[in-house]
Design a protein around this motif. Structure first.
Motif, PDB file in Angstrom:
ATOM      1  N   ALA A  75      50.546  -9.873  -1.137  1.00 18.23           N
ATOM      2  CA  ALA A  75      51.766 -10.214  -2.147  1.00 18.23           C
ATOM      3  C   ALA A  75      52.770 -10.875  -1.176  1.00 18.23           C
ATOM      4  N   LEU A  76      53.442 -11.950  -0.864  1.00 20.88           N
ATOM      5  CA  LEU A  76      54.955 -12.051  -1.043  1.00 20.88           C
ATOM      6  C   LEU A  76      56.062 -11.635  -1.709  1.00 20.88           C
ATOM      7  N   GLY A  77      57.047 -10.646  -0.277  1.00 24.72           N
ATOM      8  CA  GLY A  77      58.442  -9.718  -1.281  1.00 24.72           C
ATOM      9  C   GLY A  77      58.873  -9.648  -0.089  1.00 24.72           C
ATOM     10  N   PHE A  78      60.415  -9.486  -0.569  1.00 19.56           N
ATOM     11  CA  PHE A  78      60.892  -8.611   0.020  1.00 19.56           C
ATOM     12  C   PHE A  78      61.380  -7.150   0.855  1.00 19.56           C
ATOM     13  N   ALA A  79      61.636  -7.208   1.979  1.00 20.55           N
ATOM     14  CA  ALA A  79      61.421  -5.125   2.128  1.00 20.55           C
ATOM     15  C   ALA A  79      62.668  -4.289   1.545  1.00 20.55           C
ATOM     16  N   GLY A  80      63.184  -4.937   1.355  1.00 15.91           N
ATOM     17  CA  GLY A  80      64.782  -4.548   0.279  1.00 15.91           C
ATOM     18  C   GLY A  80      65.203  -5.163  -0.674  1.00 15.91           C
ATOM     19  N   LEU A  81      66.034  -4.571  -1.158  1.00 11.60           N
ATOM     20  CA  LEU A  81      66.572  -4.692  -2.475  1.00 11.60           C
ATOM     21  C   LEU A  81      68.059  -5.829  -2.737  1.00 11.60           C
ATOM     22  N   GLY A  82      68.077  -6.164  -1.121  1.00 11.83           N
ATOM     23  CA  GLY A  82      69.521  -6.979  -1.410  1.00 11.83           C
ATOM     24  C   GLY A  82      68.906  -8.130  -0.702  1.00 11.83           C
ATOM     25  N   ASP A  83      67.780  -8.910  -0.962  1.00 14.25           N
ATOM     26  CA  ASP A  83      67.401  -9.750  -0.578  1.00 14.25           C
ATOM     27  C   ASP A  83      66.745 -10.902  -2.105  1.00 14.25           C
ATOM     28  N   TYR A  84      66.772  -9.224  -2.529  1.00 17.58           N
ATOM     29  CA  TYR A  84      65.805  -9.833  -3.858  1.00 17.58           C
ATOM     30  C   TYR A  84      66.753 -10.719  -5.033  1.00 17.58           C
ATOM     31  N   THR A 200      55.111 -13.940 -17.949  1.00 11.48           N
ATOM     32  CA  THR A 200      54.935 -14.019 -17.175  1.00 11.48           C
ATOM     33  C   THR A 200      55.043 -13.162 -15.724  1.00 11.48           C
ATOM     34  N   ASN A 201      53.957 -12.711 -15.128  1.00 13.79           N
ATOM     35  CA  ASN A 201      54.813 -12.155 -14.151  1.00 13.79           C
ATOM     36  C   ASN A 201      54.403 -13.227 -12.768  1.00 13.79           C
ATOM     37  N   HIS A 202      55.136 -13.417 -11.942  1.00 15.19           N
ATOM     38  CA  HIS A 202      55.814 -14.519 -10.674  1.00 15.19           C
ATOM     39  C   HIS A 202      55.133 -13.865  -9.498  1.00 15.19           C
ATOM     40  N   SER A 203      54.086 -13.203  -9.099  1.00 16.14           N
ATOM     41  CA  SER A 203      53.608 -12.770  -7.969  1.00 16.14           C
ATOM     42  C   SER A 203      53.237 -14.283  -6.712  1.00 16.14           C
ATOM     43  N   TYR A 204      53.034 -13.960  -5.952  1.00 21.06           N
ATOM     44  CA  TYR A 204      53.110 -14.499  -4.936  1.00 21.06           C
ATOM     45  C   TYR A 204      51.280 -14.393  -4.033  1.00 21.06           C
ATOM     46  N   PHE A 205      50.629 -14.895  -4.198  1.00 21.22           N
ATOM     47  CA  PHE A 205      49.789 -14.573  -3.341  1.00 21.22           C
ATOM     48  C   PHE A 205      49.286 -15.148  -1.790  1.00 21.22           C
ATOM     49  N   ASN A 206      48.676 -14.321  -0.932  1.00 18.85           N
ATOM     50  CA  ASN A 206      48.418 -14.756   0.258  1.00 18.85           C
ATOM     51  C   ASN A 206      46.816 -14.595   1.001  1.00 18.85           C
ATOM     52  N   LEU A 207      46.312 -14.330   0.628  1.00 20.51           N
ATOM     53  CA  LEU A 207      44.598 -13.792   0.453  1.00 20.51           C
ATOM     54  C   LEU A 207      44.537 -13.155   1.685  1.00 20.51           C
ATOM     55  N   ALA A 208      44.611 -14.303   2.584  1.00 23.74           N
ATOM     56  CA  ALA A 208      44.239 -13.588   4.398  1.00 23.74           C
ATOM     57  C   ALA A 208      45.565 -12.504   4.889  1.00 23.74           C
ATOM     58  N   GLY A 209      46.810 -12.431   4.191  1.00 17.41           N
ATOM     59  CA  GLY A 209      47.041 -11.464   4.070  1.00 17.41           C
ATOM     60  C   GLY A 209      48.831 -12.160   4.000  1.00 17.41           C
ATOM     61  N   GLU A 210      50.217 -11.174   3.967  1.00 13.15           N
ATOM     62  CA  GLU A 210      51.410 -11.978   3.296  1.00 13.15           C
ATOM     63  C   GLU A 210      51.892 -12.445   5.108  1.00 13.15           C
ATOM     64  N   GLY A 211      52.839 -13.176   4.877  1.00  8.91           N
ATOM     65  CA  GLY A 211      52.592 -13.910   6.506  1.00  8.91           C
ATOM     66  C   GLY A 211      51.638 -13.836   7.651  1.00  8.91           C
ATOM     67  N   THR A 212      50.926 -14.210   7.022  1.00  6.37           N
ATOM     68  CA  THR A 212      49.965 -14.796   7.478  1.00  6.37           C
ATOM     69  C   THR A 212      49.678 -16.839   7.956  1.00  6.37           C
ATOM     70  N   GLY A 213      50.028 -17.450   7.269  1.00 11.55           N
ATOM     71  CA  GLY A 213      49.886 -18.358   7.133  1.00 11.55           C
ATOM     72  C   GLY A 213      50.254 -19.449   5.878  1.00 11.55           C
ATOM     73  N   THR A 214      49.729 -20.799   6.078  1.00 13.19           N
ATOM     74  CA  THR A 214      49.456 -21.979   4.906  1.00 13.19           C
ATOM     75  C   THR A 214      47.967 -20.982   4.090  1.00 13.19           C
ATOM     76  N   ILE A 215      48.144 -21.557   2.492  1.00 14.35           N
ATOM     77  CA  ILE A 215      47.417 -21.147   1.351  1.00 14.35           C
ATOM     78  C   ILE A 215      46.326 -22.502   1.045  1.00 14.35           C
ATOM     79  N   TYR A 216      45.909 -22.931   2.456  1.00 20.64           N
ATOM     80  CA  TYR A 216      45.722 -24.363   2.108  1.00 20.64           C
ATOM     81  C   TYR A 216      43.974 -24.437   2.256  1.00 20.64           C
TER      82      TYR A 216
END
Length: 372
Positions: A75-84, A200-216
């Motif tokens: 799942a994509l997300g931020f490390a700290g509250l400030g960014d959210y 709804t919930n607005h989760s973003y996914f990258n099944l290869a792993g967060e931060g690994t590149g595109t989902i194409y």
């Protein structure tokens, strides 16, 4: 606002599913400028570990095993509250609960019983995801629990009458339940005045792993033979159009990137996929299935909603950095938002999103993870 130390900002540790210990842990994630504390709950159950924060009901991380049993955050997300907090209006909405109305309402305007209501315009010229301070910006009240032995977290928020222009005092709950291989979200809402609601919930996914590149290269199948075409502002035209013969046809498993740049007018409007598909059938049924060839991870989504918004991360522009410290660029994550249709209050042929006093809004979405 302040962070909660290294525990709140550290990337998830590498583990295997055999090392997980079921349970719920609570830690301080940070505080808002007014001193309101934001808590993070880590919910673990056999092969899934999920971190949820009370700000926005946000799913910060989802760790699931790959085909070799190695855990990874998908799942994509931020490390700290400030960014959210800083990335609002509109932001990427990483992992957030969305309300009162998910998706867009044309010119921020709708009419109920002859009364016209005006919402904030935060996606010019439209209102998006509840307005400038939607449910994604609220601190929800959290209650840990269990459902038939599975750990769960109930989140509650009461939206006062006229908040963001919406009528009625709306009490909303979202309950996350973590089973052996799934995350189930049960939404409920009641009102004391006729209103509209679409959660709804607005989760973003990258099944290869967060931060690994595109989902194409992820392979997507949508249980949908029709979609709702949009105009240049991404508002539905009112058509219920067949996907056959268009790059929006995912009735058979197809890599997301195969046709995303083929020049079709709908993809030009959305800068990629950002559309509502009309899910075949009714009741709780499979709406989408996504597989990733390298990790072997598979995500299957089931819902009782009439629509699902598939968004291919088109507006990620390299300015955001995620939980693992990686830069997020266009196409680095996808969202599948189970929902009623965008702008439904202004289209009589769309399923109704009206909620009246005495009624209870109920909907369920299930994310099931596997590996092959």
């Amino acid at each position: 606002m302040t962070g909660a130390g290294t525990a709140a900002s550290a990337a998830p540790a590498r583990a295997t599913h055999s090392t997980l210990k079921p349970g719920i842990k609570k830690d301080l994630f940070g505080s808002l400028e007014d001193g309101t504390k934001v808590w993070r709950y880590t919910i673990t159950n056999r092969s899934i570990r999920v971190r949820i924060i009370t700000y926005g009901g946000i799913v910060q991380t989802i760790e699931v095993p790959d085909a070799r049993g190695r855990m990874g955050n998908v799942a994509l997300g931020f490390a700290g509250l400030g960014d959210y907090v800083a990335k609002n209006n509109p932001g990427p909405y990483f992992g957030a609960l969305i309300g009162r109305y998910a998706n867009r309402i044309a010119k921020g305007r709708f009419t109920l019983d002859g009364v016209t209501y005006q919402l904030p315009i935060n996606n010019d010229p439209n209102s998006l995801h509840g307005g400038t301070n939607g449910f994604d910006t609220k601190v929800w009240t959290a209650t840990p629990g269990s459902d038939h032995g599975d750990p769960s977290l109930r989140l509650d928020y009461t939206s006062p009458d006229k908040e963001m222009g919406y009528p009625g005092n709306l009490h909303a709950t979202a309950t996350y339940t973590i089973t052996k291989d799934s995350i189930r979200i049960d939404y409920r809402a009641t009102t004391d005045k006729k209103t509209i609601v679409n959660l709804t919930n607005h989760s973003y996914f990258n099944l290869a792993g967060e931060g690994t590149g595109t989902i194409y290269d992820h392979v997507l199948q949508l249980n949908a033979h029709r979609y709702t075409p949009v105009d240049s502002t991404l508002i539905p035209t009112g058509q219920l159009a067949p996907v056959a013969g268009t790059p929006l046809d995912f009735t058979k498993p197809t890599p997301i990137g195969d046709r995303i740049r083929d020049g079709h007018q709908q993809l030009v409007f959305g800068r990629g996929y950002d559309h509502n598909w009309i899910v075949d059938g009714s009741g709780l049924r499979q709406a989408a299935r996504v597989s990733e060839p390298t990790s072997g991870r598979v995500l299957t989504m089931s819902s009782d909603q009439p629509g699902i918004q598939f968004y291919s991360g088109n507006f990620l522009d390299g300015t955001l950095y995620g939980t693992g410290g990686h830069q997020y660029r266009q196409g680095d994550g996808f969202a599948l938002e189970t929902q009623h249709f965008p702008d439904s209050p202004n289209h009589g042929n769309f399923p109704s999103t009206v909620l009246s006093p005495g009624q209870t809004y109920r909907t369920t979405t299930v994310y099931t993870f596997s590996a092959r």
